[in-house]
Design a protein around this motif. Structure first.
Motif, PDB file in Angstrom:
ATOM      1  N   THR B  31      -6.218  -0.168  -7.349  1.00 25.47           N
ATOM      2  CA  THR B  31      -4.923  -0.001  -6.685  1.00 25.47           C
ATOM      3  C   THR B  31      -4.762  -1.055  -5.592  1.00 25.47           C
ATOM      4  OG1 THR B  31      -3.472   1.611  -5.607  1.00 25.47           O
ATOM      5  CG2 THR B  31      -5.785   1.653  -4.961  1.00 25.47           C
ATOM      6  N   ASP B  32      -3.550  -1.190  -5.087  1.00 21.86           N
ATOM      7  CA  ASP B  32      -3.348  -2.106  -3.951  1.00 21.86           C
ATOM      8  C   ASP B  32      -3.788  -1.419  -2.662  1.00 21.86           C
ATOM      9  OD1 ASP B  32      -2.229  -4.012  -5.620  1.00 21.86           O
ATOM     10  OD2 ASP B  32      -0.217  -3.157  -5.413  1.00 21.86           O
ATOM     11  N   VAL B  33      -3.217  -0.240  -2.413  1.00 23.97           N
ATOM     12  CA  VAL B  33      -3.536   0.486  -1.171  1.00 23.97           C
ATOM     13  C   VAL B  33      -4.175   1.823  -1.521  1.00 23.97           C
ATOM     14  CG1 VAL B  33      -2.587   1.583   0.898  1.00 23.97           C
ATOM     15  CG2 VAL B  33      -1.719  -0.644   0.161  1.00 23.97           C
ATOM     16  N   LEU B  34      -5.347   2.040  -0.988  1.00 19.31           N
ATOM     17  CA  LEU B  34      -6.065   3.289  -1.203  1.00 19.31           C
ATOM     18  C   LEU B  34      -6.007   4.094   0.091  1.00 19.31           C
ATOM     19  CD1 LEU B  34      -8.040   5.148  -2.769  1.00 19.31           C
ATOM     20  CD2 LEU B  34      -9.904   3.722  -1.885  1.00 19.31           C
ATOM     21  N   VAL B  35      -5.494   5.317  -0.002  1.00 19.45           N
ATOM     22  CA  VAL B  35      -5.365   6.174   1.176  1.00 19.45           C
ATOM     23  C   VAL B  35      -6.408   7.274   1.077  1.00 19.45           C
ATOM     24  CG1 VAL B  35      -3.821   7.682   2.493  1.00 19.45           C
ATOM     25  CG2 VAL B  35      -2.899   5.661   1.337  1.00 19.45           C
ATOM     26  N   LEU B  36      -7.290   7.350   2.062  1.00 18.05           N
ATOM     27  CA  LEU B  36      -8.352   8.349   2.040  1.00 18.05           C
ATOM     28  C   LEU B  36      -7.962   9.506   2.951  1.00 18.05           C
ATOM     29  CD1 LEU B  36     -11.427   5.928   2.179  1.00 18.05           C
ATOM     30  CD2 LEU B  36     -10.323   6.938   0.174  1.00 18.05           C
ATOM     31  N   GLY B  37      -7.549  10.609   2.363  1.00 13.75           N
ATOM     32  CA  GLY B  37      -7.096  11.765   3.123  1.00 13.75           C
ATOM     33  C   GLY B  37      -5.605  11.951   2.958  1.00 13.75           C
ATOM     34  N   GLY B  38      -5.198  13.052   2.353  1.00 14.21           N
ATOM     35  CA  GLY B  38      -3.771  13.276   2.061  1.00 14.21           C
ATOM     36  C   GLY B  38      -3.120  14.288   2.976  1.00 14.21           C
ATOM     37  N   GLY B  39      -3.440  14.220   4.266  1.00 12.00           N
ATOM     38  CA  GLY B  39      -2.751  15.060   5.244  1.00 12.00           C
ATOM     39  C   GLY B  39      -1.463  14.388   5.681  1.00 12.00           C
ATOM     40  N   ILE B  40      -1.011  14.702   6.884  1.00 10.87           N
ATOM     41  CA  ILE B  40       0.251  14.146   7.373  1.00 10.87           C
ATOM     42  C   ILE B  40       0.174  12.616   7.455  1.00 10.87           C
ATOM     43  CG2 ILE B  40       1.855  14.073   9.328  1.00 10.87           C
ATOM     44  CD1 ILE B  40       1.947  16.663   7.680  1.00 10.87           C
ATOM     45  N   ALA B  41      -0.872  12.095   8.098  1.00 10.93           N
ATOM     46  CA  ALA B  41      -0.994  10.637   8.245  1.00 10.93           C
ATOM     47  C   ALA B  41      -1.084   9.970   6.877  1.00 10.93           C
ATOM     48  CB  ALA B  41      -2.215  10.292   9.092  1.00 10.93           C
ATOM     49  N   GLY B  42      -1.901  10.527   6.004  1.00 10.37           N
ATOM     50  CA  GLY B  42      -2.120   9.930   4.686  1.00 10.37           C
ATOM     51  C   GLY B  42      -0.858   9.920   3.838  1.00 10.37           C
ATOM     52  N   THR B 225      -7.543  -0.437   2.342  1.00  7.66           N
ATOM     53  CA  THR B 225      -7.874   0.987   2.399  1.00  7.66           C
ATOM     54  C   THR B 225      -7.458   1.547   3.751  1.00  7.66           C
ATOM     55  OG1 THR B 225      -9.746   0.633   0.908  1.00  7.66           O
ATOM     56  CG2 THR B 225      -9.797   2.639   2.230  1.00  7.66           C
ATOM     57  N   ILE B 226      -6.912   2.761   3.725  1.00  8.57           N
ATOM     58  CA  ILE B 226      -6.499   3.419   4.978  1.00  8.57           C
ATOM     59  C   ILE B 226      -7.326   4.684   5.166  1.00  8.57           C
ATOM     60  CG2 ILE B 226      -4.600   4.519   6.231  1.00  8.57           C
ATOM     61  CD1 ILE B 226      -2.667   2.791   4.567  1.00  8.57           C
ATOM     62  N   ILE B 227      -7.946   4.812   6.328  1.00 10.15           N
ATOM     63  CA  ILE B 227      -8.683   6.035   6.654  1.00 10.15           C
ATOM     64  C   ILE B 227      -7.711   6.996   7.343  1.00 10.15           C
ATOM     65  CG2 ILE B 227     -10.580   7.043   8.008  1.00 10.15           C
ATOM     66  CD1 ILE B 227     -11.829   5.243   6.077  1.00 10.15           C
ATOM     67  N   SER B 228      -7.491   8.136   6.723  1.00 13.05           N
ATOM     68  CA  SER B 228      -6.608   9.144   7.334  1.00 13.05           C
ATOM     69  C   SER B 228      -7.225  10.528   7.113  1.00 13.05           C
ATOM     70  CB  SER B 228      -5.201   9.057   6.739  1.00 13.05           C
ATOM     71  OG  SER B 228      -5.250   9.028   5.326  1.00 13.05           O
ATOM     72  N   THR B 229      -8.475  10.635   7.492  1.00  9.97           N
ATOM     73  CA  THR B 229      -9.201  11.889   7.259  1.00  9.97           C
ATOM     74  C   THR B 229      -9.233  12.778   8.502  1.00  9.97           C
ATOM     75  OG1 THR B 229     -11.204  10.602   7.606  1.00  9.97           O
ATOM     76  CG2 THR B 229     -10.650  11.141   5.335  1.00  9.97           C
ATOM     77  N   GLY B 230      -8.446  12.425   9.518  1.00  8.87           N
ATOM     78  CA  GLY B 230      -8.257  13.341  10.645  1.00  8.87           C
ATOM     79  C   GLY B 230      -9.389  13.358  11.646  1.00  8.87           C
ATOM     80  N   LEU B 231      -9.293  14.342  12.526  1.00  9.03           N
ATOM     81  CA  LEU B 231     -10.292  14.532  13.590  1.00  9.03           C
ATOM     82  C   LEU B 231     -11.524  15.213  13.010  1.00  9.03           C
ATOM     83  CD1 LEU B 231      -8.352  16.160  16.564  1.00  9.03           C
ATOM     84  CD2 LEU B 231      -9.691  14.066  16.684  1.00  9.03           C
ATOM     85  N   PRO B 232     -12.699  14.653  13.226  1.00  7.86           N
ATOM     86  CA  PRO B 232     -13.899  15.329  12.716  1.00  7.86           C
ATOM     87  C   PRO B 232     -14.109  16.703  13.368  1.00  7.86           C
ATOM     88  CG  PRO B 232     -14.378  13.047  13.283  1.00  7.86           C
ATOM     89  CD  PRO B 232     -13.013  13.352  13.824  1.00  7.86           C
ATOM     90  N   ASP B 254     -15.227  12.788   7.047  1.00 12.07           N
ATOM     91  CA  ASP B 254     -15.764  12.050   5.898  1.00 12.07           C
ATOM     92  C   ASP B 254     -15.360  10.570   5.941  1.00 12.07           C
ATOM     93  OD1 ASP B 254     -16.694  14.530   4.983  1.00 12.07           O
ATOM     94  OD2 ASP B 254     -14.793  14.922   3.983  1.00 12.07           O
ATOM     95  N   GLY B 255     -14.111  10.322   6.296  1.00  3.70           N
ATOM     96  CA  GLY B 255     -13.649   8.936   6.371  1.00  3.70           C
ATOM     97  C   GLY B 255     -14.299   8.205   7.537  1.00  3.70           C
ATOM     98  N   SER B 256     -14.439   8.919   8.666  1.00  3.85           N
ATOM     99  CA  SER B 256     -15.079   8.305   9.837  1.00  3.85           C
ATOM    100  C   SER B 256     -16.523   7.933   9.503  1.00  3.85           C
ATOM    101  CB  SER B 256     -15.069   9.282  11.019  1.00  3.85           C
ATOM    102  OG  SER B 256     -13.744   9.616  11.355  1.00  3.85           O
ATOM    103  N   ALA B 257     -17.242   8.845   8.857  1.00  6.25           N
ATOM    104  CA  ALA B 257     -18.646   8.578   8.518  1.00  6.25           C
ATOM    105  C   ALA B 257     -18.752   7.401   7.555  1.00  6.25           C
ATOM    106  CB  ALA B 257     -19.280   9.830   7.911  1.00  6.25           C
ATOM    107  N   ALA B 258     -17.826   7.358   6.590  1.00  3.86           N
ATOM    108  CA  ALA B 258     -17.850   6.263   5.618  1.00  3.86           C
ATOM    109  C   ALA B 258     -17.573   4.930   6.314  1.00  3.86           C
ATOM    110  CB  ALA B 258     -16.818   6.519   4.523  1.00  3.86           C
ATOM    111  N   ALA B 259     -16.611   4.939   7.245  1.00  5.60           N
ATOM    112  CA  ALA B 259     -16.269   3.705   7.964  1.00  5.60           C
ATOM    113  C   ALA B 259     -17.429   3.261   8.856  1.00  5.60           C
ATOM    114  CB  ALA B 259     -15.007   3.926   8.803  1.00  5.60           C
TER     115      ALA B 259
END
Lengths: 114, 668
Positions: B31-42, B225-232, B254-259
């Protein structure tokens, strides 16, 4: 009294955060798809309410209830340690009510705003 | 037949896992843009990237239609400084937030929020959100604009916080994502990021993920890639039995740890708050005068009303006065922004000495929230609109209480019975704070004016970015990061995936299924991690305890955690979350170690460095992974206004926002 007794693990707490009314629920599993935590699993018996598998992971977000289009098929039940403190007093009479009481006052049927 | 035990009770085996098991099966996507986390930000990021012309894929470990911290709804929209009625500019609001945070806030996130929060709300309105009182239910109210039907909250003078009817916010965003052809992968949890040539610190070229229903492994190649996995969360406290449920159970960083593992820079990770942790009451279902219930009169057991005061100690007799800034106060920042309260940023509130007055017997417990004393429209705005639309309260509170007969026109809702000191905050339902039961502060990824992290190809939105914010900042920053990531993805050349890294990730992901089964499952592991954090990264910290905590977490990783088991894809996802929680915990320990000073704003108490906020430490401590160790650096608090950036917010925004004057509807 003859009763067969099984060895089972202790029930997970909360015991039953989501209750189904089998007469209303048609087992469409929309709530299963709405639940972020997979608390609910499809019932192997088609047309039956989902199985509450991970009751201990319920976040009480109510999205399963919001998603359901059969009024009354599914309801949320807060665990006792959360529901027992919820109490209110009628300003005019001093009567005290609580969530889960045996003889509750009639429901307030006013819908939310909007 | 409602629970699995019932099957045993009728002599049948428990049902088989209902989804196909696909352990080891690998799906490759591009894909062009990968969004990690499908909450409000994602969701906002995905929609914005797609509208910018990119192909977009969203990975969400729950169900994007409803999940995320804001998944169950939204009732108030903050920092809408560019709405036509706003009495506060983005600059003014940003300055109040930055000052109240002692400078420890993310300038770009804050300013972008102030510039685009209103536009994000208009976006939502276009896809069906009810953002105005079009029927005139609140006609004549002092919080309603007769021309536009907009309803204000908290500060009726400045009108930058708006009340909205957002119980269906996520389904609307989901429908729009579907309509735009965004690929949505539900039940798919990010495992790790993939770096160019497999080298941490290099450009991020994609991610791996695992489906928590099937166990299928995903490898996604992405231009950006966009990290949008919220507050840990679930770092200091975890209990499924004794709990309130305020913060999203699925937010495990999860996104924070991956980053972090990919080498991205983080800051403010040493901040945290004392909290009742997992042991409070149903959010907003106990009498209180906080946030959604702000302005509600509080009375004691005999009906004696607790007086309200403004920041200068002037008694406020009417409810209307509680929604006005104090004399000389520019603006009341909306409640829920997580901006620390101080003189500049203060709402009026209950008597500051309420705890002492309760102790003296002047107010008898229990206290009650008495909505009946409010004018009808204010009462309806609090309970009917806000509680009726907010995430986590429409069903859990409004439906539950009204079905049980609660009537805000007649009834007073009891507050919890607690030690007098616990009544110092009007947020009564949160329960009694226990210092070592802490909650994650506002640490997160360092970003620049593109909302790009320190790694090329990696952007961030919402709670994953350091600094304060709420639903509207998740929406606004998602909207912004989406267009920036789309532009960056278009520019990229072909970048092959690092196959050895893919294989290593796959082996790590499946390890809990194959290894010798130690009798530790994810719940016990999570609680064990929390015990380390409570003890070694609690209210008081020192070089010795922090180092010991780092050592213990490291040991846990190689011993019990390495042998934790998963019986099915769901448990596998939860075990992998524990890995993320350990990583975020280590970041908090390392950050606390690197700041050799105490700080009131960051809630950091170093026993060995007791001086509070010494001027030499007024700076962001920036950490990133370097080899097996950690590299600590620093960044000025006003880094976003220092070179290479411009000295003003507006100029940086103009240069970076990707909006031309023609399409910048938010321009002042």
């Amino acid at each position: 009294m003859k009763q067969k007794v099984y060895m089972t693990p202790n029930p997970a707490v909360p015991n039953d955060p989501v209750e189904f009314d089998e007469k209303i629920c048609n087992g469409c599993n929309q709530c299963v798809e709405a639940c972020r935590n997979d608390v609910l699993m499809p019932n192997p018996e088609k047309g039956k309410p989902p199985i509450v598998l991970y009751s201990d992971e319920c976040w009480y977000c109510g999205c399963c209830v919001q998603e359901c289009n059969r009024q009354g098929a599914i309801s949320m039940v807060h665990p006792l340690n959360q529901s027992l403190p919820v109490s209110w007093k009628r300003a005019a009479t001093g009567e005290i009510f609580r969530l889960g009481m045996l003889s509750p006052p009639p429901p307030n049927t006013r819908p939310p705003s909007g | 037949m409602a629970a699995w035990q019932d099957f045993i009770k009728r002599d049948e085996p428990p049902p088989e896992w209902p989804y196909p098991i696909k352990y080891g099966h690998e799906t490759r996507l591009e894909t062009d843009v990968l969004v990690l986390g499908g909450g409000i930000a994602g969701c906002h990021a995905a929609i914005s990237a797609r509208r910018s012309g990119a192909r977009v894929a969203v990975l969400e470990k729950g169900a994007a239609k409803w999940s995320g911290s804001g998944g169950a709804g939204v009732d108030h929209w903050l920092a809408a400084c560019t709405n036509p009625l706003s009495g506060v500019t983005p600059e003014e609001y940003t300055e109040v937030a930055m000052a109240s945070s002692g400078g420890y806030d993310c300038g770009p996130l804050r300013y972008i929020t102030c510039r685009e929060s209103w536009d994000a709300l208009l976006d939502c309105e276009k896809i069906g959100l009810k953002a105005r009182d079009t029927e005139g239910e609140f006609a004549g109210a002092d919080f309603r604009d007769p021309e536009t039907g907009l309803l204000f909250a908290y500060d009726y003078k400045n009108k930058s916080a708006l009340r909205v009817f957002g119980h269906n916010m996520k389904p609307l965003l989901y429908r729009e994502m579907k309509r735009l052809g965004i690929e949505i992968y539900d039940r798919t949890s990010v495992a790790g990021l993939l770096s160019q040539d497999g080298k941490p610190g290099a450009r991020v070229v994609g991610a791996t993920a695992v489906n928590v229903r099937t166990g299928e492994f995903y490898v996604i190649k992405a231009g950006a890639t966009i990290i949008s996995t919220g507050l840990p969360g679930r770092i200091w406290t975890f209990s499924t039995e004794l709990r309130s449920t305020f913060r999203d159970f699925n937010n495990t960083g999860d996104g924070s740890a991956a980053a972090w593992k990919a080498g991205a820079a983080f800051t403010k990770m040493e901040s945290s708050y004392g909290d009742s942790g997992a042991f409070g009451y149903i959010s907003y279902a106990m009498g209180n005068a906080h946030n959604t219930w702000y302005g509600c009169p509080i009375v004691d057991a005999n009906g004696k009303e607790v007086p309200w005061f403004d920041r200068d100690g002037t008694r406020l007799e009417t409810a209307a006065e509680r929604f006005q800034p104090a004399p000389g106060q520019k603006v009341i920042i909306g409640l829920g922004e997580r901006v620390p309260s101080n003189y500049v940023n203060q709402v009026s509130g209950l008597a500051a000495d309420l705890a002492e007055l309760i102790r003296k017997g002047e107010y008898k417990l229990p206290l009650y929230a008495d909505l009946t004393r409010l004018p009808e429209q204010e009462r309806r705005a609090i309970f009917g609109l806000m509680v009726g639309n907010e995430g986590k309260t429409r069903v859990a509170v409004y439906d539950t209480l009204t079905k049980a007969g609660f009537d805000p026109d007649k009834d007073m809702l009891q507050a919890p019975i607690m030690p007098p000191e616990a009544f110092r905050s009007p947020n009564f339902w949160a329960g009694v704070d226990v210092p070592q039961w802490r909650i994650f502060g506002s640490g997160g990824l360092v970003v620049d004016w593109d909302l790009k992290t320190s790694l090329d190809g990696l952007y961030a939105a919402g709670g994953a970015i350091f600094g304060t914010g709420a639903h509207s900042s998740a929406a606004a920053s998602g909207r912004y990061a989406g267009r920036k990531a789309a532009a960056a993805a278009k520019a990229g050349p072909e970048r092959p995936l690092p196959e050895p890294q893919v294989e290593a990730e796959k082996a790590r992901v499946y390890a809990p299924l194959w290894q010798h089964r130690h009798k530790i499952g994810w719940k016990e592991l999570n609680a064990g991690i929390c015990r380390i954090m409570q003890d070694y990264c609690g209210e008081y910290r020192s070089e010795e305890t922090l180092n010991a905590g780092i050592r213990l977490l490291g040991e846990l990783r190689c011993s019990e955690a390495a042998r934790a088991y998963a019986s099915n894809p769901h448990e596998l996802g939860r075990v992998l979350e524990c890995e993320s929680i350990m990583t975020v915990g280590e970041m908090a320990l390392q950050a606390s170690l690197a700041r050799k000073a105490s700080s009131s704003v960051l809630n950091l108490q170093r026993l060995d460095y007791p001086e509070v906020d010494p001027p030499a430490w007024a700076k962001n401590i920036v950490l990133k992974k370097a080899g097996d160790g950690v590299e600590a650096g620093e960044l000025p608090l006003d880094y976003h206004l220092a070179a290479p950036f411009k000295p003003s917010y507006a100029e940086n925004y103009r240069l970076h926002s990707g909006l031309t004057p023609e399409n910048d509807k938010a321009k002042p």
